[in-house]
Scaffold this motif. Structure first.
Motif, PDB file in Angstrom:
ATOM      1  N   LEU A  54       6.206   1.787   6.670  1.00 31.27           N
ATOM      2  CA  LEU A  54       7.349   2.674   6.524  1.00 31.27           C
ATOM      3  C   LEU A  54       6.873   4.105   6.308  1.00 31.27           C
ATOM      4  CD1 LEU A  54       9.586   0.580   4.076  1.00 31.27           C
ATOM      5  CD2 LEU A  54       9.531   0.487   6.578  1.00 31.27           C
ATOM      6  N   LYS A  55       7.729   5.044   6.665  1.00 34.51           N
ATOM      7  CA  LYS A  55       7.426   6.461   6.472  1.00 34.51           C
ATOM      8  C   LYS A  55       8.659   7.174   5.936  1.00 34.51           C
ATOM      9  CE  LYS A  55       6.112  10.732   8.871  1.00 34.51           C
ATOM     10  NZ  LYS A  55       5.785  11.382  10.154  1.00 34.51           N
TER      11      LYS A  55
ATOM     12  N   GLY B 288       2.925  -5.020   6.833  1.00 29.04           N
ATOM     13  CA  GLY B 288       2.081  -3.830   6.817  1.00 29.04           C
ATOM     14  C   GLY B 288       1.078  -3.877   5.687  1.00 29.04           C
ATOM     15  N   GLY B 289      -0.182  -3.547   5.993  1.00 27.21           N
ATOM     16  CA  GLY B 289      -1.240  -3.548   4.991  1.00 27.21           C
ATOM     17  C   GLY B 289      -1.621  -2.143   4.560  1.00 27.21           C
TER      18      GLY B 289
ATOM     19  N   SER C  99       0.849  -1.196   0.000  1.00 26.53           N
ATOM     20  CA  SER C  99       0.000   0.000   0.000  1.00 26.53           C
ATOM     21  C   SER C  99       0.882   1.243   0.000  1.00 26.53           C
ATOM     22  CB  SER C  99      -0.916   0.023   1.233  1.00 26.53           C
ATOM     23  OG  SER C  99      -0.154   0.231   2.413  1.00 26.53           O
ATOM     24  N   LEU C 100       0.253   2.393  -0.209  1.00 26.09           N
ATOM     25  CA  LEU C 100       0.958   3.674  -0.199  1.00 26.09           C
ATOM     26  C   LEU C 100      -0.060   4.775   0.049  1.00 26.09           C
ATOM     27  CD1 LEU C 100       3.692   5.140  -0.699  1.00 26.09           C
ATOM     28  CD2 LEU C 100       3.006   5.338  -3.100  1.00 26.09           C
TER      29      LEU C 100
ATOM     30  N   MET D  58       5.308  10.328   2.777  1.00 19.58           N
ATOM     31  CA  MET D  58       4.579   9.133   2.350  1.00 19.58           C
ATOM     32  C   MET D  58       4.566   8.108   3.479  1.00 19.58           C
ATOM     33  SD  MET D  58       5.925   8.449  -1.553  1.00 19.58           S
ATOM     34  CE  MET D  58       7.630   8.921  -1.273  1.00 19.58           C
ATOM     35  N   ILE D  59       3.501   7.330   3.548  1.00 18.25           N
ATOM     36  CA  ILE D  59       3.370   6.194   4.468  1.00 18.25           C
ATOM     37  C   ILE D  59       3.042   4.978   3.607  1.00 18.25           C
ATOM     38  CG2 ILE D  59       2.060   5.186   6.360  1.00 18.25           C
ATOM     39  CD1 ILE D  59       3.508   7.439   7.453  1.00 18.25           C
ATOM     40  N   ALA D  60       3.714   3.833   3.863  1.00 18.33           N
ATOM     41  CA  ALA D  60       3.518   2.665   3.003  1.00 18.33           C
ATOM     42  C   ALA D  60       3.540   1.390   3.818  1.00 18.33           C
ATOM     43  CB  ALA D  60       4.611   2.609   1.929  1.00 18.33           C
ATOM     44  N   GLY D  61       2.658   0.452   3.448  1.00 18.05           N
ATOM     45  CA  GLY D  61       2.693  -0.892   3.998  1.00 18.05           C
ATOM     46  C   GLY D  61       3.607  -1.774   3.169  1.00 18.05           C
ATOM     47  N   THR D  62       4.352  -2.656   3.833  1.00 20.01           N
ATOM     48  CA  THR D  62       5.306  -3.513   3.134  1.00 20.01           C
ATOM     49  C   THR D  62       5.265  -4.927   3.677  1.00 20.01           C
ATOM     50  OG1 THR D  62       7.199  -3.190   4.621  1.00 20.01           O
ATOM     51  CG2 THR D  62       6.853  -1.522   2.911  1.00 20.01           C
ATOM     52  N   GLN D  63       5.726  -5.845   2.855  1.00 17.00           N
ATOM     53  CA  GLN D  63       5.851  -7.243   3.267  1.00 17.00           C
ATOM     54  C   GLN D  63       7.065  -7.391   4.177  1.00 17.00           C
ATOM     55  OE1 GLN D  63       8.103 -10.265   1.230  1.00 17.00           O
ATOM     56  NE2 GLN D  63       8.131 -10.402   3.436  1.00 17.00           N
TER      57      GLN D  63
END
Length: 977
Positions: free
Chosen positions: A480-481, A496-497, A459-460, A470-475
């Motif tokens: 992350l930010k 992160g979703g 996600s982003l 930016m804020i992002a979901g990761t495997q």
């Protein structure tokens, strides 16, 4: 990562291995059987990745991605490409890499599957990453460069450098550690140190992943590879797992150790002094041939080793280690189907093995995923075992120490290793966080992640006014930010979703963890608290990454999808279901995407992972199913923010359309995928400043439409051949960004438009809507100049097409001349023609093409043509469709899913179909579904719980053709009990 932190989050374990139609879906989309505190779930995330591409089948075509790339090349050659704007391209904005907090792991990146160190230059290192391709460093890890961005796949599982000629490098593609299971593209070979590559062995290995490879020390043309496999869905065969050998540098390959269904080679090692002696670890699901094999003729023949080892049928995965200084000493770490057996040791070249009792408890939770054994090249008593943690024995396996438990400087989940040929005491480690080295046997570690950009994004989200944030979901690297740096920061853990930033108060940030866990921050993402610990939907079945949506008109209103829609009106503090109704069609179906129209929160679209699209016009109180999409995993639904009557839905899987468009607020949809290759579409973005420009994120990169989604062209300038998972835009800042599954985030750098005309065709209509051979047809359309320079008079032709691609197969209906157009000017045109009496009835496309001979400059030669559906009825057609083979199980049970199949044919074309149900052996019928497309030949019927017992029920299928003729067919009688 271990479940040692963030204990307030709980997710469920996964049930699997079931059969039958509903059971098959349950297998593809497993659900939590119990809530267990887990910090990481690699099995769940890999099933999430695989299942959406496989559904409704159990497997994915092994060469699906390769076929899509070839189809994309053919489509690009047949269709004129848009003229790229000057300077327009995608540019990486990180994470390059990320800083893991609060673990103090330093820089972390994505999963590493293989490492190779140059035999003569220790500063030159190559890595094979799970989904980000092959990278090289020439300064010991400070700076890395990608080498395979334009290759057929960026998934790499093994890598090796020739000792005889270090410019020769082989890469085995695919990922045997379950990252994804359809990306194998054979073997890549470079003869210039990685600057260029040749694809080898694809015809034989296209359903495979290469887990290990060995290059002959003296002859780089001789290579042995270990292969894991997946099913070929066309033939049903498993014909590539095992050991393969080439003696001519990969030109041809032959299999020397074949394995059966679901076979896999997980390891392959060689005797340093007797290079013809090799050992391999074979695993088959429940196969009696599992175990360790030995070859004494460089891989030509193999003998199974048995003495002292566990029974083959209970072996799931084996990792091997061999002593370089004393190759008679071998170690094997053996995982069973139910339990971990432990580490076995042989001191007689594998003839006999003994269990090392102290090792049986170490490989705790996920050795099916992260697992290796390594023996110190100078000391056969020093052994390393990589799993979630890194273990070491200094006494030949008698005792073990955990090197990294509580150590802050290295990421967990170990997959691969390499020793430096120039310095055997230097050991490189590859794990879920990147690449590290130790020079002192594991007492200290050095981070080598430099500028690696390998993050797998789910996600982003963009800040409403600051384009840097930016804020992002990761495997596996959490949420992350970034505040503008290409080195991002980790702010939550695990997988992160969905991520959201409140556009009215950007201090409020939301992110999700797997299944039904939602976190919120009131500090712009610097700290989070759990929103859902006491919520009732914690026990709902849900997608691994469940969708969370914010009402753009009122950001305090949130929507969350499980198998039903939940709503919060107070920023997530409390939740209620909009309606206590399941929106799926299978027992384990879940909501995968949902959208609420801007300016009209009552208008909602919901898509599921089992192919159900529903629409609500009352804020979710009631839902109506839309039957215009295929039975595939629905990946994204969106409304046009400027015009909520326009909506799109995208889907994953293969063998069907992947993008569908609505122009009536989601009441009906039509397929607009005809100019796309057969590839999963993961996300869609309508440009918030220009609704005619639309972007697609697919498994082979980006596609763009400049005509409102009617036609598509590849748009990958600056973008690797990578999966695009998320697209986001901000109309205020003008930012468009794409998150990828393996190469971080990219930003669209907008170019300047050259002073060129842009001839555009729009609003094509045919009257009557159902035409007839030998009768008049009136065609109307508009031609616009959307460029910045005047356009001269252009020839325009009207055609009848079967495929929406203008070529010599189209029937020319009329030709006319347009007038010169100034920038922004539009001309309305109308012609009346008569369809030839020889035109047969059926489904066609009416097309208008401006400037077919390309006589004038044109910014985008893709939007100078437009096709719309047109049905042609042949006069005198009185033959009705024939409906046969209507099949229903002889006994059905209330509350279950029943699949109805049939065959409908017509002398011309079946236009539409309806389904009816009788509970009195055909005396009376009631409708089940109406208005199904003529191509549909299957229907999933959810038998109501209230239907009661029935002695003789029947299903009736009616089919209509374009001339209005109807035919029908009834099923065999069935019982309900």
């Amino acid at each position: 990562m271990l479940a040692v932190l963030l204990l307030f989050l709980g997710i469920g374990w996964l049930s699997r291995e079931q059969t039958g139609t509903a059971e098959r879906t349950r297998r593809i989309f497993p659900q939590p059987a119990a809530q267990i505190d887990r910090f990481d779930d690699p099995e769940g995330r890999e099933e999430w990745f695989f299942a959406q591409r496989a559904y409704p089948f159990e497997s994915i075509p092994g060469d699906a991605r390769f076929r899509a790339l070839e189809e994309a090349r053919i489509l690009a050659a047949r269709r004129p490409q848009p003229l790229a704007l000057e300077g327009e391209e995608w540019r990486s904005v990180g994470p390059s890499p990320a800083i893991a907090m609060p673990y103090q792991w330093g820089r972390v990146s994505g999963r590493i599957s293989g490492i190779a160190v140059h035999p003569r230059d220790s500063q030159t290192i190559y890595i094979a990453s799970a989904t980000g391709g092959v990278w090289r460093t020439r300064n010991g890890g400070d700076v890395w460069e990608p080498l395979t961005d334009n290759q057929p796949t960026l998934t790499a599982g093994a890598i090796g450098i020739s000792l005889a000629d270090p410019d020769i490098i082989y890469v085995g593609t695919g990922d045997a550690n379950h990252s994804n299971r359809y990306y194998g593209a054979g073997v890549l070979k470079s003869t210039d140190g990685g600057d260029s590559w040749t694809q080898l062995g694809f015809a034989q290995l296209k359903y495979s992943t290469v887990s290990k490879l060995l290059i002959d020390n003296k002859n780089p043309d001789r290579v042995v590879i270990g292969v894991a496999t997946s099913r070929d869905p066309e033939s049903g065969q498993f014909n590539s797992a095992g050991i393969w050998l080439t003696t001519n540098g990969g030109v041809s390959w032959r299999q020397t150790l074949p394995l059966g269904p679901d076979g896999a080679i997980y390891d392959l090692v060689r005797d340093r002094f007797e290079p013809n002696v090799m050992y391999t670890a074979a695993s088959l699901r429940g196969g009696s041939s599992n175990g360790i094999y030995k070859s004494t003729d460089a891989g030509l023949t193999w003998t199974r080793l048995e003495q002292g080892l566990p029974p083959g049928a209970d072996i799931r995965r084996i990792s091997l280690g061999i002593s370089a200084s004393a190759p008679s000493v071998l170690y094997a770490s053996i995982l069973g189907n139910i339990r971990y057996y432990g580490v076995y040791k042989s001191t007689d070249n594998g003839a006999s093995w003994a269990l090392l009792p102290s090792s049986t408890t170490y490989c705790t939770s996920q050795c099916w995923y992260d697992h290796f054994l390594a023996v110190d090249p100078t000391d056969p008593q020093t052994v390393f075992l990589g799993e979630v943690d890194l273990l070491k024995s200094n006494d030949g396996g008698t005792s073990w120490n955990n090197l990294v438990f509580g150590v802050a400087e290295i990421h967990p989940d170990y997959h691969c290793y390499a020793f430096d040929p120039q310095d055997p005491k230097t050991m490189y480690l590859g794990n879920d966080g990147g690449i590290y080295l130790t020079r002192d046997g594991g007492r200290t570690f050095q981070n080598l992640n430099g500028n690696l950009t390998l993050t797998m994004h789910t996600s982003l989200a963009l800040h409403p006014t600051d384009p840097a944030v930016m804020i992002a979901g990761t495997q596996d690297n959490g949420t992350l930010k970034t505040d503008g740096s290409k080195v991002w920061r980790q702010v939550t853990f695990g997988d992160g979703g969905t991520t959201l930033i409140d556009p009215q108060d950007p201090q409020k940030v939301y992110t999700t963890y797997v299944f039904t866990n939602i976190l919120k921050s009131n500090t712009a993402g610097e700290s989070f608290f759990d929103l859902t610990s006491e919520q009732t939907f914690k026990r709902d079945r849900s997608s691994f990454y469940a969708p969370l949506v914010m009402n753009s008109d009122n950001p305090n209103v949130l929507y969350f999808g499980t198998f039903r829609v939940w709503r919060s009106v107070n920023g997530g503090a409390a939740w209620e279901p909009t309606a206590n109704v399941e929106l799926t069609q299978t027992p384990t179906g879940t909501i995968s995407t949902l959208a609420v129209a801007k300016g009209n929160p009552n208008l909602m679209l919901v898509g599921t992972n089992d192919g159900v699209l529903t629409r609500s016009t009352d804020g979710g109180a009631t839902f109506t199913r839309i039957f215009d999409v295929p039975n595939r995993f629905l990946t994204k639904v969106v409304f046009d923010e400027r015009n909520p009557k326009v909506a799109f839905v995208t889907c994953s899987g293969f063998g069907t359309g992947h993008v569908f468009k609505s122009q009536d607020g989601g009441a009906t949809f039509r397929n607009v995928s005809q100019t796309l290759p057969n590839i999963p579409v993961n996300t869609i973005l309508i440009d918030p400043t220009d609704s005619t420009t639309i972007y697609l994120g697919t498994d082979i990169g980006m596609y763009r439409s400049r005509d409102g989604g009617e036609t598509w062209t590849a748009f990958n300038q600056g973008l690797p051949n990578v999966i695009v998972t998320t697209l986001v835009a901000n109309a205020k800042t003008g930012v468009i960004r794409a998150a990828t599954y393996g190469r971080g985030v990219f930003e669209l750098v907008r170019g300047s438009q050259p002073s060129i005309p842009d001839i555009q065709v729009e609003n094509v209509r045919g009257e009557p809507a159902t035409a007839a051979a030998g009768r008049p047809l009136t065609i109307s359309w508009g031609t616009r100049n959307g460029g910045t320079k005047a356009a001269g008079a252009t020839k325009q032709i009207c055609v009848l097409s079967k495929d929406q691609i203008f070529d010599q197969t189209d029937l020319v209906l009329a030709t006319t001349q347009g007038k010169p157009l100034e920038p922004g000017q539009i001309q309305a045109l109308t012609v009346t023609t008569t369809l030839a009496a020889t035109v047969t009835g059926g489904a066609y496309f009416l097309g208008v093409v401006a400037d077919p001979d390309r006589q004038s400059e044109d910014l985008n030669r893709d939007n100078n043509q437009r096709f719309v559906p047109l049905t042609v009825e042949t006069r005198g057609d009185t033959q009705p469709p024939v409906v046969t083979a209507v099949t229903v199980p002889k006994t059905v049970k209330p509350g279950t899913e029943v699949v109805v199949n049939w065959l409908a044919t017509d002398n011309l074309v079946v236009a539409a179909q309806d389904i009816y149900l009788s509970l009195d052996n055909g005396q009376t019928f009631q409708p089940l579904a109406t208005g199904l497309p003529g191509t549909r030949q299957t229907f999933s019927w959810n038998v109501p719980e209230t239907i009661g017992k029935v002695k003789a029920g029947r299903i009736r299928i009616t089919a209509q053709d374009a001339a209005g003729n109807a035919g029908r067919g009834d099923s065999n009688p069935f019982k309900v009990k």
